[in-house]
Design a protein around this motif. Structure first.
Motif, PDB file in Angstrom:
ATOM      1  N   GLU A  36       0.847  -1.190   0.000  1.00  0.00           N
ATOM      2  CA  GLU A  36       0.000   0.000   0.000  1.00  0.00           C
ATOM      3  C   GLU A  36       0.887   1.245   0.000  1.00  0.00           C
ATOM      4  OE1 GLU A  36      -2.223   0.704   3.574  1.00  0.00           O
ATOM      5  OE2 GLU A  36      -0.909  -0.599   4.758  1.00  0.00           O
ATOM      6  N   LEU A  37       0.462   2.256  -0.731  1.00  0.00           N
ATOM      7  CA  LEU A  37       1.218   3.500  -0.820  1.00  0.00           C
ATOM      8  C   LEU A  37       0.931   4.346   0.411  1.00  0.00           C
ATOM      9  CD1 LEU A  37       2.965   5.515  -2.459  1.00  0.00           C
ATOM     10  CD2 LEU A  37       0.835   6.373  -3.449  1.00  0.00           C
ATOM     11  N   LEU A  38       1.981   4.717   1.141  1.00  0.00           N
ATOM     12  CA  LEU A  38       1.833   5.626   2.277  1.00  0.00           C
ATOM     13  C   LEU A  38       1.879   7.075   1.811  1.00  0.00           C
ATOM     14  CD1 LEU A  38       3.922   3.979   5.139  1.00  0.00           C
ATOM     15  CD2 LEU A  38       1.497   3.770   4.626  1.00  0.00           C
ATOM     16  N   PHE A  39       2.933   7.443   1.102  1.00  0.00           N
ATOM     17  CA  PHE A  39       3.050   8.792   0.557  1.00  0.00           C
ATOM     18  C   PHE A  39       4.176   8.774  -0.454  1.00  0.00           C
ATOM     19  CE2 PHE A  39       5.816   8.582   4.221  1.00  0.00           C
ATOM     20  CZ  PHE A  39       6.982   9.196   3.804  1.00  0.00           C
ATOM     21  N   ASN A  40       4.277   9.823  -1.242  1.00  0.00           N
ATOM     22  CA  ASN A  40       5.401   9.931  -2.165  1.00  0.00           C
ATOM     23  C   ASN A  40       6.228  11.172  -1.837  1.00  0.00           C
ATOM     24  OD1 ASN A  40       2.907  11.131  -3.399  1.00  0.00           O
ATOM     25  ND2 ASN A  40       4.400  11.965  -4.828  1.00  0.00           N
ATOM     26  N   VAL A  41       7.525  11.024  -2.011  1.00  0.00           N
ATOM     27  CA  VAL A  41       8.478  12.114  -1.772  1.00  0.00           C
ATOM     28  C   VAL A  41       8.800  12.754  -3.112  1.00  0.00           C
ATOM     29  CG1 VAL A  41      10.767  12.718  -0.924  1.00  0.00           C
ATOM     30  CG2 VAL A  41       9.451  10.906   0.205  1.00  0.00           C
ATOM     31  N   ARG A  42       8.548  14.059  -3.212  1.00  0.00           N
ATOM     32  CA  ARG A  42       8.821  14.776  -4.453  1.00  0.00           C
ATOM     33  C   ARG A  42      10.082  15.598  -4.281  1.00  0.00           C
ATOM     34  NH1 ARG A  42       4.309  18.126  -5.210  1.00  0.00           N
ATOM     35  NH2 ARG A  42       5.520  20.045  -5.145  1.00  0.00           N
ATOM     36  N   ASN A  43      11.002  15.441  -5.204  1.00  0.00           N
ATOM     37  CA  ASN A  43      12.277  16.161  -5.156  1.00  0.00           C
ATOM     38  C   ASN A  43      12.453  16.924  -6.465  1.00  0.00           C
ATOM     39  OD1 ASN A  43      15.733  15.328  -5.433  1.00  0.00           O
ATOM     40  ND2 ASN A  43      14.876  16.968  -4.207  1.00  0.00           N
ATOM     41  N   ASP A  44      11.647  18.000  -6.631  1.00  0.00           N
ATOM     42  CA  ASP A  44      11.691  18.779  -7.868  1.00  0.00           C
ATOM     43  C   ASP A  44      12.966  19.611  -7.956  1.00  0.00           C
ATOM     44  OD1 ASP A  44       9.255  17.737  -8.480  1.00  0.00           O
ATOM     45  OD2 ASP A  44       8.127  19.443  -7.707  1.00  0.00           O
ATOM     46  N   HIS A  45      13.383  20.137  -6.812  1.00  0.00           N
ATOM     47  CA  HIS A  45      14.597  20.945  -6.767  1.00  0.00           C
ATOM     48  C   HIS A  45      15.655  20.217  -5.951  1.00  0.00           C
ATOM     49  CE1 HIS A  45      12.346  24.235  -8.548  1.00  0.00           C
ATOM     50  NE2 HIS A  45      11.410  24.044  -7.632  1.00  0.00           N
ATOM     51  N   LYS A  46      16.866  20.671  -6.079  1.00  0.00           N
ATOM     52  CA  LYS A  46      18.009  19.940  -5.531  1.00  0.00           C
ATOM     53  C   LYS A  46      17.885  19.685  -4.036  1.00  0.00           C
ATOM     54  CE  LYS A  46      23.042  19.942  -5.874  1.00  0.00           C
ATOM     55  NZ  LYS A  46      24.222  20.682  -6.332  1.00  0.00           N
ATOM     56  N   ASP A  47      17.485  20.684  -3.281  1.00  0.00           N
ATOM     57  CA  ASP A  47      17.492  20.575  -1.827  1.00  0.00           C
ATOM     58  C   ASP A  47      16.096  20.656  -1.226  1.00  0.00           C
ATOM     59  OD1 ASP A  47      20.267  20.387  -1.820  1.00  0.00           O
ATOM     60  OD2 ASP A  47      20.497  22.564  -1.792  1.00  0.00           O
ATOM     61  N   GLU A  48      15.029  20.432  -2.020  1.00  0.00           N
ATOM     62  CA  GLU A  48      13.670  20.495  -1.513  1.00  0.00           C
ATOM     63  C   GLU A  48      13.013  19.116  -1.595  1.00  0.00           C
ATOM     64  OE1 GLU A  48      12.355  25.128  -2.313  1.00  0.00           O
ATOM     65  OE2 GLU A  48      11.213  23.483  -3.205  1.00  0.00           O
ATOM     66  N   TYR A  49      12.529  18.657  -0.456  1.00  0.00           N
ATOM     67  CA  TYR A  49      11.835  17.376  -0.391  1.00  0.00           C
ATOM     68  C   TYR A  49      10.430  17.624   0.154  1.00  0.00           C
ATOM     69  CZ  TYR A  49      16.460  15.386  -1.066  1.00  0.00           C
ATOM     70  OH  TYR A  49      17.691  15.061  -1.577  1.00  0.00           O
ATOM     71  N   ILE A  50       9.440  17.241  -0.625  1.00  0.00           N
ATOM     72  CA  ILE A  50       8.052  17.512  -0.291  1.00  0.00           C
ATOM     73  C   ILE A  50       7.306  16.189  -0.129  1.00  0.00           C
ATOM     74  CG2 ILE A  50       5.893  18.555  -1.089  1.00  0.00           C
ATOM     75  CD1 ILE A  50       7.586  20.581  -2.635  1.00  0.00           C
ATOM     76  N   LEU A  51       6.598  16.048   1.004  1.00  0.00           N
ATOM     77  CA  LEU A  51       5.746  14.883   1.210  1.00  0.00           C
ATOM     78  C   LEU A  51       4.351  15.220   0.705  1.00  0.00           C
ATOM     79  CD1 LEU A  51       6.746  13.656   4.777  1.00  0.00           C
ATOM     80  CD2 LEU A  51       7.895  13.301   2.603  1.00  0.00           C
ATOM     81  N   GLU A  52       3.874  14.419  -0.219  1.00  0.00           N
ATOM     82  CA  GLU A  52       2.568  14.691  -0.820  1.00  0.00           C
ATOM     83  C   GLU A  52       1.504  13.816  -0.174  1.00  0.00           C
ATOM     84  OE1 GLU A  52       2.948  16.510  -5.164  1.00  0.00           O
ATOM     85  OE2 GLU A  52       3.213  14.347  -5.124  1.00  0.00           O
TER      86      GLU A  52
END
Length: 448
Positions: free
Chosen positions: A67-83
């Protein structure tokens, strides 16, 4: 704050309670499956039974039964976003509400004045949380929506929900403020005039058997899944029937009035009734329960989300007058806001209203299963640790500089090397002892 000219990776530490029970995490349990991970790219975090792992391809979920808990988005070099994929404007059905358990929740900070009688294994360093309109609160397995905030003279302050003191690094209430409510609590109903193809003998109330349809005051409405001659009921008939099952209690201070119904649903098809519904062309919504709001003072209304038990929809409302006194939420008989559910601690959380700036502070009282707030927007992870929960998985996330990461890697390698040397020395010692014992046995054989 981020240091200049330094790259970052995302550090995640997870604990998963081995018992799967209503999407709860036991903060007093030592029986958890733990995982530490360092991420440097966009990735999906999944769970299968007790195991947490990261995958690159979302299409592998069904194949691996994860099951998917969440995805980590790394659009920029030092930015990590939990969606957190939150649906907007859906009906509050039992399935939709249950699915919220596997979304990202913010773990509320413990009250520092609470004596630590519990055996909590986790130290939560999150910032305080100030309630916003349409917030969804989770206490144990029970969920509430803050649907009404009536503070006319300080409405702007409470919508901003700014804390007193230092600026928060994680502005979670900032993420939640002014967001659309997830659930469409005003049900768009149809009355008997909307069904042109139904015979006249089926166009009657299944409670009083009258076919009268006063759309302005007492409409003949269809609010459940019954068909045929059982399709319609008068608004007043349903309302009077709900009143026979309604229990109303007040706290000792007379500042909280609680309304509880054990079966807020159709008696025939068991479909949960909506608290509010609207008919096309009529502006004012209809309410199936008359909640007595305070007059001339500030108040809020908490509405429980559907909780089916033995084919009955348990529904509760808490009309809370805000006077500046602390209000205790819990299962105990002396609680101001009493929630009769075994997953709620006797003293679970407290609500504090600041009269001067109109803010509502909610804190956990070291409860067994925690006090949580649903995060409705993508969350940018920063250097300070943030404590989150997804179902029975507890998560700590923070940014780690590359220098610190490389230092940890060197320490880990050195530790592994030391452990290997110790194991090697131990094995040599065991081998020498075995050889000595073998020599002793051979001498005994010769002497014999």
């Amino acid at each position: 704050m981020s240091r200049p000219n330094e790259n970052f990776v995302l550090s995640l530490s997870t604990k998963t309670w081995v018992r799967d029970s209503h999407g709860l995490f036991d903060y007093e349990s030592f029986h958890t499956k733990n995982l530490n991970a360092i991420l440097a790219e966009s990735i999906y975090i999944t769970r299968k039974k007790h195991d947490i792992r990261a995958i690159n391809n979302i299409n592998l979920l069904k194949e691996r039964e994860e099951e998917l808990l969440f995805n980590v988005r790394n659009d920029h070099k030092d930015e990590y976003i939990l969606e957190n994929n939150i649906p907007i404007r859906i009906q509050p059905t039992e399935q939709n509400i249950n699915e919220l358990s596997n979304k990202i929740w913010y773990v509320l900070k413990n009250d520092p004045d609470k004596s630590n009688n519990s055996q909590q294994t986790i130290t939560n360093t999150n910032d305080d949380y100030y309630l916003c309109k349409n917030d969804i609160i989770k206490l144990g397995r029970v969920k509430y929506s803050l649907n009404e905030i009536n503070i006319p003279s300080r409405q702007n302050n409470i919508e901003r929900a700014k804390p007193i003191g230092d600026i928060k690094l994680y502005d979670i209430d900032g993420l939640n403020k002014n967001t659309e409510p997830i659930f469409d609590f005003i049900f768009q109903a149809k009355d008997s005039s909307d069904f042109k193809d139904i015979p006249d003998d089926e166009r009657m109330c299944k409670i009083c058997y009258s076919d009268e349809n006063d759309r302005e005051n007492n409409p003949l409405v269809h609010l459940c899944k019954c068909n045929g001659g059982l399709r319609f009921s008068h608004f007043d008939c349903i309302k009077r029937w709900m009143e026979t099952k309604l229990g109303i209690k007040e706290n000792e201070k007379k500042t909280v009035k609680s309304y509880n119904i054990k079966s807020f649903n159709c008696e025939i098809c068991k479909t949960p009734y909506p608290f509010r519904f609207r008919l096309e062309g009529i502006e004012k919504p209809f309410e199936l329960i008359d909640l007595q709001r305070p007059i001339g003072c500030d108040y809020i209304v908490l509405e429980s989300l559907n909780q089916m038990k033995e084919n009955c929809n348990i529904k509760s409302f808490h009309v809370i007058q805000l006077t500046g006194d602390e209000l205790i939420i819990g299962r105990g008989h002396d609680s101001d806001i009493r929630i009769n559910d075994i997953s709620v601690s006797r003293s679970h959380a407290k609500l504090k209203y600041n009269i001067e700036d109109g803010t509502l502070l909610l804190r956990d009282l070291k409860s067994k299963f925690g006090t949580l707030i649903l995060i409705k927007r993508p969350l940018l992870i920063k250097e300070k640790k943030i404590h989150l929960q997804i179902g029975r998985t507890y998560i700590e996330g923070w940014l780690m500089g590359m220098d610190e990461f490389e230092h940890l890697k060197r320490e880990k390698k050195q530790k592994q090397k030391s452990q290997h040397q110790i194991q090697h020395q131990h094995q040599n010692q065991v081998n020498q002892e075995n050889q000595g014992n073998q020599g002793s046995n051979n001498r005994m054989d010769i002497d014999g």
